[in-house]
Design a protein around this motif. Structure first.
Motif, PDB file in Angstrom:
ATOM      1  N   ALA A 125      42.164  30.600  30.060  1.00 22.61           N
ATOM      2  CA  ALA A 125      41.889  31.761  29.198  1.00 22.61           C
ATOM      3  C   ALA A 125      42.261  31.482  27.745  1.00 22.61           C
ATOM      4  O   ALA A 125      42.222  32.396  26.916  1.00 22.61           O
ATOM      5  CB  ALA A 125      42.659  32.983  29.709  1.00 22.61           C
ATOM      6  N   GLN A 126      42.594  30.233  27.438  1.00 24.30           N
ATOM      7  CA  GLN A 126      43.036  29.901  26.075  1.00 24.30           C
ATOM      8  C   GLN A 126      41.939  30.224  25.048  1.00 24.30           C
ATOM      9  O   GLN A 126      40.784  29.867  25.253  1.00 24.30           O
ATOM     10  CB  GLN A 126      43.375  28.412  25.976  1.00 24.30           C
ATOM     11  N   GLY A 127      42.320  30.895  23.970  1.00 21.35           N
ATOM     12  CA  GLY A 127      41.403  31.165  22.864  1.00 21.35           C
ATOM     13  C   GLY A 127      40.437  32.308  23.121  1.00 21.35           C
ATOM     14  O   GLY A 127      39.606  32.617  22.271  1.00 21.35           O
ATOM     15  N   LEU A 128      40.505  32.957  24.274  1.00 16.69           N
ATOM     16  CA  LEU A 128      39.555  34.031  24.595  1.00 16.69           C
ATOM     17  C   LEU A 128      40.151  35.390  24.207  1.00 16.69           C
ATOM     18  O   LEU A 128      41.327  35.640  24.411  1.00 16.69           O
ATOM     19  CB  LEU A 128      39.213  34.009  26.079  1.00 16.69           C
ATOM     20  N   ASN A 129      39.305  36.277  23.665  1.00 13.62           N
ATOM     21  CA  ASN A 129      39.793  37.577  23.206  1.00 13.62           C
ATOM     22  C   ASN A 129      38.679  38.626  23.190  1.00 13.62           C
ATOM     23  O   ASN A 129      37.683  38.419  22.523  1.00 13.62           O
ATOM     24  CB  ASN A 129      40.365  37.422  21.793  1.00 13.62           C
ATOM     25  N   PRO A 130      38.898  39.754  23.887  1.00 12.46           N
ATOM     26  CA  PRO A 130      39.939  39.962  24.893  1.00 12.46           C
ATOM     27  C   PRO A 130      39.579  39.210  26.170  1.00 12.46           C
ATOM     28  O   PRO A 130      38.424  38.815  26.364  1.00 12.46           O
ATOM     29  CB  PRO A 130      39.918  41.471  25.131  1.00 12.46           C
ATOM     30  N   VAL A 131      40.571  39.050  27.022  1.00 18.27           N
ATOM     31  CA  VAL A 131      40.321  38.365  28.292  1.00 18.27           C
ATOM     32  C   VAL A 131      41.021  39.095  29.426  1.00 18.27           C
ATOM     33  O   VAL A 131      42.150  39.553  29.283  1.00 18.27           O
ATOM     34  CB  VAL A 131      40.695  36.861  28.195  1.00 18.27           C
ATOM     35  N   ILE A 132      40.277  39.241  30.517  1.00 17.02           N
ATOM     36  CA  ILE A 132      40.752  39.944  31.716  1.00 17.02           C
ATOM     37  C   ILE A 132      41.100  38.905  32.764  1.00 17.02           C
ATOM     38  O   ILE A 132      40.444  37.880  32.869  1.00 17.02           O
ATOM     39  CB  ILE A 132      39.616  40.852  32.267  1.00 17.02           C
ATOM     40  N   PHE A 133      42.102  39.205  33.561  1.00 15.10           N
ATOM     41  CA  PHE A 133      42.499  38.306  34.648  1.00 15.10           C
ATOM     42  C   PHE A 133      42.669  39.106  35.924  1.00 15.10           C
ATOM     43  O   PHE A 133      43.257  40.194  35.915  1.00 15.10           O
ATOM     44  CB  PHE A 133      43.822  37.631  34.255  1.00 15.10           C
ATOM     45  N   PHE A 134      42.127  38.567  37.018  1.00 15.46           N
ATOM     46  CA  PHE A 134      42.409  39.136  38.342  1.00 15.46           C
ATOM     47  C   PHE A 134      43.120  38.077  39.156  1.00 15.46           C
ATOM     48  O   PHE A 134      42.740  36.909  39.110  1.00 15.46           O
ATOM     49  CB  PHE A 134      41.129  39.453  39.129  1.00 15.46           C
TER      50      PHE A 134
ATOM     51  N   LEU B 235      32.120  47.214  30.368  1.00 18.00           N
ATOM     52  CA  LEU B 235      31.812  48.298  29.438  1.00 18.00           C
ATOM     53  C   LEU B 235      33.066  48.945  28.864  1.00 18.00           C
ATOM     54  O   LEU B 235      33.064  49.454  27.749  1.00 18.00           O
ATOM     55  CB  LEU B 235      30.934  49.347  30.131  1.00 18.00           C
ATOM     56  N   LEU B 236      34.155  48.914  29.622  1.00 17.36           N
ATOM     57  CA  LEU B 236      35.414  49.481  29.125  1.00 17.36           C
ATOM     58  C   LEU B 236      36.035  48.610  28.044  1.00 17.36           C
ATOM     59  O   LEU B 236      36.556  49.103  27.050  1.00 17.36           O
ATOM     60  CB  LEU B 236      36.440  49.604  30.262  1.00 17.36           C
ATOM     61  N   LEU B 237      35.988  47.299  28.241  1.00 15.49           N
ATOM     62  CA  LEU B 237      36.823  46.396  27.432  1.00 15.49           C
ATOM     63  C   LEU B 237      36.053  45.312  26.689  1.00 15.49           C
ATOM     64  O   LEU B 237      36.634  44.631  25.846  1.00 15.49           O
ATOM     65  CB  LEU B 237      37.875  45.730  28.338  1.00 15.49           C
ATOM     66  N   ASP B 238      34.779  45.100  27.036  1.00 18.09           N
ATOM     67  CA  ASP B 238      33.951  44.072  26.396  1.00 18.09           C
ATOM     68  C   ASP B 238      34.684  42.726  26.309  1.00 18.09           C
ATOM     69  O   ASP B 238      34.850  42.160  25.231  1.00 18.09           O
ATOM     70  CB  ASP B 238      33.541  44.566  24.993  1.00 18.09           C
ATOM     71  N   PRO B 239      35.166  42.216  27.440  1.00 24.87           N
ATOM     72  CA  PRO B 239      35.928  40.953  27.412  1.00 24.87           C
ATOM     73  C   PRO B 239      35.018  39.754  27.165  1.00 24.87           C
ATOM     74  O   PRO B 239      33.839  39.783  27.520  1.00 24.87           O
ATOM     75  CB  PRO B 239      36.516  40.881  28.817  1.00 24.87           C
TER      76      PRO B 239
END
Ligand SMILES: [Zn+2]
Length: 321
Positions: free
Chosen positions: A128-137, A258-262
């Motif tokens: 996930a390096q350098g990603l914004n925003p980023v979601i994790f499960f 749609l909530l967070l546009d990751p």
């Protein structure tokens, strides 16, 4: 306690699971220098604190330690590091690890939700390096979630933020460990995958024969690893179980998008063993369910880098401040 920890210093990350406590000495690049494990005491609480203190003292004989991070499957209050909810470990409610450990070690101590810690490990030294925003499960028996926005772990107003596994997708649906009904965890977790496979075997015993033979006829021995191997070998029942799980997760990913546009959704936990066999149908389900389809870019859905050590790697970095 707030102390600036030098980059060259080593920190300890402790990950408390339902069955084991994993401890690691970690450098500032997220590299594990040493690793140890203990069984999680069944009585939890103070006995667990004592186990962790012993583990840290053993590391201190060999290494100079500059901070301690604790990762645990629990809701944690944002301000004081007090556990406010831990369904899988006994007697943790209202326990303050920070106070307990600072008293013994005179070092900075933090406590963090395990999925948040694993998210942070992916952000700092994983995929996930350098990603914004980023979601994790993190998808194992349950489904944990984490979110990094503008380089910071998102926790919400009270510290319980980004519990993606407990979005309600089926009102009055299956009862969840959190006490609510119909959470996505009940449909997209590893436990749900096993349920789909068992339902498939019950519905079509002749087709289920092959899967049953892989666990010597004992459904209790059907594991995610067995199911993954069967799906990779083309077993239709196993593939169909993964597809059901992927369909639920993909539909949830459409909502989260749609909530967070990751920029990306990183998937960790045991389900990563299945690789593209699982992630490809998640992507196609996400596209199929996506609101405002065709008008916006979609997030990448990628596998996590760190395996079972993600929680301790992440929390060992978070204590650096
Ligand atoms: Zn729930």
């Amino acid at each position: 306690m707030s102390i600036n920890i030098p980059t060259s210093a080593l920190t300890i990350g402790i990950d408390i699971g339902g069955s084991k406590v994993l401890g690691g000495v970690v450098d500032s690049n997220g590299k594990i220098i040493d690793l140890a494990r203990r069984p999680t005491p069944a009585s939890g609480g103070q006995e667990l604190v004592a186990t962790i203190i012993d583990l840290i003292k053993e590391f201190q004989v060999i290494y100079k330690i500059a901070g301690i991070g604790i990762s645990v499957a629990a809701l944690i209050s944002k301000d004081q590091g007090i556990i406010v909810g831990a369904p899988n470990i006994a007697n943790l409610s209202q326990l303050n690890f920070v106070a307990e450990l600072e008293r013994v070690f005179n070092l900075p101590v933090i406590v963090e939700n395990d999925a948040n810690a694993a998210m942070w490990a992916e952000y700092k030294s994983g995929n996930a390096q350098g990603l914004n925003p980023v979601i994790f499960f993190i998808i194992g028996t349950g489904m944990g979630g984490g979110l990094v926005v503008d380089g910071k772990l998102f926790k919400g107003a009270n510290g319980i933020g980004a519990e993606f596994g407990h979005m309600i997708v089926q009102p009055n649906g299956l009862k969840c460990g959190c006490g609510a009904f119909g959470c996505i965890e009940q449909y997209a977790s590893g436990s749900a995958l096993m349920r789909y496979a068992k339902e498939g075997i019950a519905a079509d015993p002749s087709q289920g024969k092959e899967l049953l033979s892989l666990c010597e006829g004992d459904l209790a021995q059907l594991t995610g690893t067995v199911l993954t191997q069967a799906a990779k070998n083309g077993n239709q029942l196993a593939i169909s179980a993964f597809n059901k799980q992927a369909d639920w997760l993909g539909s949830a990913c459409a909502s989260y998008t749609l909530l967070l546009d990751p920029q990306a959704i990183v998937v960790g936990g045991g389900v990563v063993e299945a690789g593209e066999l699982f992630l490809a149908p998640v992507r196609s389900a996400m596209e199929r369910y996506m609101p405002f389809a065709g008008t916006h870019l979609l997030p990448r859905i990628i596998a996590a880098k760190h395996g079972n050590n993600a929680g301790l790697i992440g929390v060992a970095d978070l204590v650096r401040g």
